[in-house]
Design an enzyme around this catalytic site. Structure first.
Site, PDB file in Angstrom:
ATOM      1  N   SER A 137       0.861  -1.180   0.000  1.00  0.00           N
ATOM      2  CA  SER A 137       0.000   0.000   0.000  1.00  0.00           C
ATOM      3  C   SER A 137       0.897   1.229   0.000  1.00  0.00           C
ATOM      4  O   SER A 137       1.875   1.278  -0.741  1.00  0.00           O
ATOM      5  CB  SER A 137      -0.937  -0.038   1.212  1.00  0.00           C
ATOM      6  OG  SER A 137      -1.823   1.056   1.188  1.00  0.00           O
ATOM      7  N   TYR A 148      -4.876   7.875  -6.475  1.00  0.00           N
ATOM      8  CA  TYR A 148      -3.831   6.946  -6.014  1.00  0.00           C
ATOM      9  C   TYR A 148      -3.995   6.698  -4.518  1.00  0.00           C
ATOM     10  O   TYR A 148      -3.966   5.554  -4.040  1.00  0.00           O
ATOM     11  CB  TYR A 148      -2.448   7.520  -6.313  1.00  0.00           C
ATOM     12  CG  TYR A 148      -1.311   6.658  -5.817  1.00  0.00           C
ATOM     13  CD1 TYR A 148      -0.817   5.609  -6.586  1.00  0.00           C
ATOM     14  CD2 TYR A 148      -0.727   6.895  -4.569  1.00  0.00           C
ATOM     15  CE1 TYR A 148       0.210   4.810  -6.136  1.00  0.00           C
ATOM     16  CE2 TYR A 148       0.310   6.102  -4.109  1.00  0.00           C
ATOM     17  CZ  TYR A 148       0.781   5.065  -4.889  1.00  0.00           C
ATOM     18  OH  TYR A 148       1.803   4.274  -4.432  1.00  0.00           O
ATOM     19  N   LYS A 152      -4.949   3.131  -2.610  1.00  0.00           N
ATOM     20  CA  LYS A 152      -4.114   2.576  -1.553  1.00  0.00           C
ATOM     21  C   LYS A 152      -4.868   2.498  -0.224  1.00  0.00           C
ATOM     22  O   LYS A 152      -4.600   1.612   0.591  1.00  0.00           O
ATOM     23  CB  LYS A 152      -2.832   3.396  -1.414  1.00  0.00           C
ATOM     24  CG  LYS A 152      -1.889   3.249  -2.611  1.00  0.00           C
ATOM     25  CD  LYS A 152      -1.505   1.788  -2.859  1.00  0.00           C
ATOM     26  CE  LYS A 152      -0.458   1.635  -3.930  1.00  0.00           C
ATOM     27  NZ  LYS A 152      -0.079   0.224  -4.174  1.00  0.00           N
TER      28      LYS A 152
END
Length: 259
Positions: A137, A148, A152
């Site tokens: 992650s 993004y 994650k």
């Protein structure tokens, strides 16, 4: 001797995982799109460490390729005992400036593939009563810094959830949350970052130390691995800071995802 499968193995953190697995005598299945780079990695690892390296060239945005990797993960003969879901990439533009196809491609690699391969690995590992899954992650998962960061965030919470469900099965799940790390990640994504200032130098991590710390956390049974004292402190604060403050802080940095 164990067998580890690493996605995004041809560069950066993924390549370092392969290096450290091979150094301790584990066989490795290397997965990435670039077959030529995988063959070079195979020659290097086999020549230096005398382990077996299996090349599996695959584009994780392709459903057929993803299924091939899942089948290898679930294989009973020569089983995969460690899975590292590392493949990913950053998007350098803001949401409305990015073609939606690129956003979906990022989700295919960083979310869909993680779910599919974790499901395949967990089923096979639970049946054997042992195994480890590492989902890469990011510290960005604790922020509000674009899609993004959102992808994650899913990986971190997903890993926590599956770790709880598999508790007592002999199978561990760990979310690795690195901060800025010296790899090809930002250059390959066309993301401009400052590495020269005194503050930046204190924030950047070395990939070899990062992977060593992660593997130590896996051995210790930790569900969240945050290498580096600076990032342990940062994520500790981010867990308690009111979300409006996190969002307002990141507005001026919306083009700069981090890993």
């Amino acid at each position: 001797m164990k067998t580890a499968l690493v996605t995004g193995a041809s560069a950066g953190i993924g390549r370092e995982f392969c290096e450290q697995f091979a150094a301790r005598g584990d066989n490795v299945v290397v997965v990435a799109r670039n077959a030529e780079r995988l063959e070079e990695l195979k020659a290097h690892l086999e020549g230096r460490y005398k382990v077996d390296v299996e090349v599996l060239a695959a584009d994780l945005t392709d459903a057929g390729d993803l299924q091939r990797v899942a089948e290898r993960v679930a294989q009973r003969e020569n089983p995969v005992e460690i899975l590292v879901n590392n493949a990913g990439f950053g998007v350098k533009t803001s949401f409305l400036d990015t073609p939606v196809e690129k956003e979906v491609e990022a989700l295919d690699v960083m979310v869909k593939a993680v779910v599919v391969l974790t499901h395949a690995a967990a089923g096979a590992m639970v049946a054997r009563g042992r195994g480890a899954i590492i989902n890469v992650s990011s510290v960005a998962s604790f922020l509000a810094s674009g899609t993004y960061s959102a992808a994650k965030s899913y990986v971190t919470v997903f890993s926590e959830s599956i770790a709880a469900q598999l508790h007592g099965s002999g199978v561990s799940v760990t979310a690795l949350c690195p901060g800025f790390t010296h790899t090809e990640f930002h250059e390959r994504g066309g993301i401009s970052v400052d590495k020269s200032s005194p503050l930046a130098k204190r924030l950047w991590l070395d990939a070899d130390r990062l992977v060593r710390d992660c593997l130590a956390d896996v051995e210790a049974g930790r569900v969240i691995s945050v290498p580096g004292r600076q990032y342990k402190a940062i994520t500790g604060v981010l867990r308690v800071v009111p979300r409006p403050l996190v969002r307002s802080h990141r507005l001026s940095n919306r083009h700069r995802p981090s890993k």
